[in-house]
Design a protein around this motif. Sequence first.
Motif, PDB file in Angstrom:
ATOM      1  N   THR A 156       0.853  -1.177   0.000  1.00  0.00           N
ATOM      2  CA  THR A 156       0.000   0.000   0.000  1.00  0.00           C
ATOM      3  C   THR A 156       0.888   1.225   0.000  1.00  0.00           C
ATOM      4  O   THR A 156       1.445   1.608   1.021  1.00  0.00           O
ATOM      5  N   SER A 166      -0.625   6.121   0.182  1.00  0.00           N
ATOM      6  CA  SER A 166      -0.674   7.147   1.216  1.00  0.00           C
ATOM      7  C   SER A 166       0.725   7.586   1.644  1.00  0.00           C
ATOM      8  O   SER A 166       0.932   7.953   2.794  1.00  0.00           O
ATOM      9  N   LYS A 207     -10.624   5.554  -4.202  1.00  0.00           N
ATOM     10  CA  LYS A 207     -10.845   5.262  -2.784  1.00  0.00           C
ATOM     11  C   LYS A 207      -9.635   5.656  -1.950  1.00  0.00           C
ATOM     12  O   LYS A 207      -9.782   6.121  -0.813  1.00  0.00           O
ATOM     13  N   SER A 208      -8.443   5.510  -2.498  1.00  0.00           N
ATOM     14  CA  SER A 208      -7.233   5.900  -1.777  1.00  0.00           C
ATOM     15  C   SER A 208      -7.167   7.413  -1.618  1.00  0.00           C
ATOM     16  O   SER A 208      -6.769   7.916  -0.566  1.00  0.00           O
ATOM     17  N   HIS A 261      -9.768   9.422  -1.488  1.00  0.00           N
ATOM     18  CA  HIS A 261     -10.781   9.752  -0.486  1.00  0.00           C
ATOM     19  C   HIS A 261     -10.255   9.470   0.919  1.00  0.00           C
ATOM     20  O   HIS A 261     -10.439  10.271   1.843  1.00  0.00           O
ATOM     21  N   LYS A 262      -9.573   8.343   1.086  1.00  0.00           N
ATOM     22  CA  LYS A 262      -9.012   7.995   2.391  1.00  0.00           C
ATOM     23  C   LYS A 262      -7.959   9.016   2.824  1.00  0.00           C
ATOM     24  O   LYS A 262      -7.925   9.424   3.983  1.00  0.00           O
ATOM     25  N   GLU A 279      -8.709  10.893   6.206  1.00  0.00           N
ATOM     26  CA  GLU A 279      -7.902  10.469   7.348  1.00  0.00           C
ATOM     27  C   GLU A 279      -6.625  11.287   7.519  1.00  0.00           C
ATOM     28  O   GLU A 279      -6.302  11.695   8.629  1.00  0.00           O
TER      29      GLU A 279
END
Length: 102
Positions: free
Chosen positions: A40, A43, A75-76, A78-79, A83
Amino acid sequence: MLCEVYGEEFLSRARVFEWHKWICSRREDVVDDGRSGRPTSSSKIENVEEIDKIIRQDRRLSVRGVAEMVNIDRKSVHKILVENLKMKKVCAKMVPKNLTIN
């Protein structure tokens, strides 16, 4: 025969062989081992900073638009916005969750 006795709730043949191998090797832990795979990396700090810069230039951009600009999954993005950058959508603008008076 297992299918007739247990119906849909029986282990597949491959899973039975896997468990048998675990038991024969005296393994007591039934938790899956870690897998190599795609890490991942969406981020990372560079991506967070780039998304922050893009959003601060134009707060009316959609998550999909930002995702296309930085070439990251929607989606990443948005995260990261929710966050990492602590933002939420208000009246079609991404703004910090805790607004401060300047």
